[in-house]
Design an enzyme around this catalytic site. Sequence first.
Site, PDB file in Angstrom:
ATOM      1  CG  HIS A 168      11.520 -54.774 -12.316  1.00 11.81           C
ATOM      2  ND1 HIS A 168      11.428 -54.054 -11.157  1.00 11.81           N
ATOM      3  CD2 HIS A 168      10.633 -54.233 -13.183  1.00 11.81           C
ATOM      4  CE1 HIS A 168      10.516 -53.104 -11.311  1.00 11.81           C
ATOM      5  NE2 HIS A 168      10.011 -53.204 -12.524  1.00 11.81           N
ATOM      6  CG  HIS A 183      10.668 -50.858  -3.932  1.00  9.11           C
ATOM      7  ND1 HIS A 183      11.983 -50.495  -3.856  1.00  9.11           N
ATOM      8  CD2 HIS A 183      10.447 -51.160  -5.229  1.00  9.11           C
ATOM      9  CE1 HIS A 183      12.530 -50.562  -5.064  1.00  9.11           C
ATOM     10  NE2 HIS A 183      11.617 -50.954  -5.914  1.00  9.11           N
ATOM     11  CG  HIS A 224       9.638 -48.366 -10.052  1.00  9.53           C
ATOM     12  ND1 HIS A 224       9.658 -47.818  -8.793  1.00  9.53           N
ATOM     13  CD2 HIS A 224      10.233 -49.576  -9.944  1.00  9.53           C
ATOM     14  CE1 HIS A 224      10.242 -48.673  -7.959  1.00  9.53           C
ATOM     15  NE2 HIS A 224      10.593 -49.752  -8.623  1.00  9.53           N
ATOM     16  CG  ASP A 250      18.358 -53.281  -5.564  1.00 12.23           C
ATOM     17  OD1 ASP A 250      18.700 -53.943  -6.560  1.00 12.23           O
ATOM     18  OD2 ASP A 250      17.455 -52.437  -5.577  1.00 12.23           O
ATOM     19  CG  ASP A 309      14.344 -56.743  -9.445  1.00 13.32           C
ATOM     20  OD1 ASP A 309      15.379 -57.432  -9.564  1.00 13.32           O
ATOM     21  OD2 ASP A 309      14.314 -55.527  -9.710  1.00 13.32           O
ATOM     22  CE1 TYR A 312      13.417 -46.825  -7.087  1.00 15.38           C
ATOM     23  CE2 TYR A 312      14.932 -45.044  -7.617  1.00 15.38           C
ATOM     24  CZ  TYR A 312      14.338 -46.246  -7.937  1.00 15.38           C
ATOM     25  OH  TYR A 312      14.673 -46.868  -9.106  1.00 15.38           O
ATOM     26  CD  GLU A 332      13.814 -52.080 -12.478  1.00 13.62           C
ATOM     27  OE1 GLU A 332      12.888 -51.334 -12.182  1.00 13.62           O
ATOM     28  OE2 GLU A 332      14.282 -52.929 -11.689  1.00 13.62           O
ATOM     29  CG  HIS A 369      19.539 -53.683 -10.840  1.00 11.90           C
ATOM     30  ND1 HIS A 369      18.477 -52.988 -11.350  1.00 11.90           N
ATOM     31  CD2 HIS A 369      19.130 -54.155  -9.641  1.00 11.90           C
ATOM     32  CE1 HIS A 369      17.472 -53.023 -10.480  1.00 11.90           C
ATOM     33  NE2 HIS A 369      17.857 -53.716  -9.427  1.00 11.90           N
ATOM     34  CG  HIS A 416      15.112 -56.583  -6.184  1.00 16.47           C
ATOM     35  ND1 HIS A 416      14.059 -55.708  -6.252  1.00 16.47           N
ATOM     36  CD2 HIS A 416      16.193 -55.902  -6.633  1.00 16.47           C
ATOM     37  CE1 HIS A 416      14.491 -54.533  -6.713  1.00 16.47           C
ATOM     38  NE2 HIS A 416      15.781 -54.640  -6.969  1.00 16.47           N
ATOM     39  CD  GLU A 438      10.711 -54.018  -7.779  1.00 21.14           C
ATOM     40  OE1 GLU A 438      10.275 -52.861  -7.820  1.00 21.14           O
ATOM     41  OE2 GLU A 438      11.817 -54.364  -8.226  1.00 21.14           O
ATOM     42  NE  ARG A 468      17.823 -40.680  -7.820  1.00 21.10           N
ATOM     43  CZ  ARG A 468      18.018 -41.943  -7.489  1.00 21.10           C
ATOM     44  NH1 ARG A 468      17.839 -42.337  -6.244  1.00 21.10           N
ATOM     45  NH2 ARG A 468      18.383 -42.824  -8.398  1.00 21.10           N
TER      46      ARG A 468
END
Length: 298
Positions: free
Chosen positions: A213, A105, A65, A226, A176, A68, A258, A228, A179, A142, A35
């Site tokens: 994923h 992404h 990964h 999104d 994923d 973001y 995840e 999970h 997703h 992804e 982040r």
Amino acid sequence: MFGSHLSVAGGLHNALIEAHEKKMDCVQVFTKNQRQWKTKPLTDEQITLWQKHRKQTDIHSVVSHDSYLINLASPDPVARDKSIALFREELLRCETLDIPLLVTHPGAHMKEGEEAGLKQIIASLDEVHRDLPGLKTITCLETTAGQGTSLGWRFEHLQVILQGCHAPARLAVCLDTAHMFAAGYDMTSQKGTQAMIQELDQLVGLDQVRAIHLNDSKIERGGRVDRHEHIGHGHIAKVAFEWLLSEPAFGDIPKILETAKSPSPNGEPWDLVNLKTLRQMQKRGFKKRNEAKSQKKG
Ligand SMILES: [Zn+2]
Ligand SMILES: [Zn+2]
């Protein structure tokens, strides 16, 4: 090959130790705070510890990964340059740590339209590949849930990027499950899942899939959000997981959870509960495929 995205709190190598303790075959990590824009260079001590634990734990299949914050599709040149700079850093960290796959992404077009966004992603990737020739780490694009203006929620988007880039061998794909389902792909039945895999094969090629994923979805099919959920507790059909997990083309690739880490109702870590469920699902999938084969023969 099953594993999970694990914390690197207290040191990158801690993810390897935890994966080993939980009898995982692979692991996914963030090599920096996901982040934050700023990165601290990897120290020699960090690198040595990582390499040492890689050998000791025998966990060689590692996926990173990226942050973001990165948006390689950004129409704003300042934001795009910042994204490219951080993405380069992410790739170089993987290279230093001998991590073969970096999941990213693809990007968000920020209301400029899908075509413009995809063009921008291709240009960004080409720029990085030109500037950093000869790296071993492969970038895995992804599949996304298609939240907001995110690209990558249709296999067609991935196809355009893979075909448009000058160095396609440096790219691959990470699926994923949560997703794809939120994006609208039909994982409510075995038949739907078969059709999805067939479509993926035609547009992208199953051999391009280098990581998966594994997440169930709190959101209904086509919800484009999104969220999970633990395996078997969301809206994705169990038979969909069974079919996907037993797909021969995905046999040797890292399959990574995840999902939330809080303890499950019986006190066991959720990762262990989910891994058990996945291994059972995979077994049922193999059995079903074998039965289908012998029926055909008979
Ligand atoms: Zn992701
Ligand atoms: Zn997600």
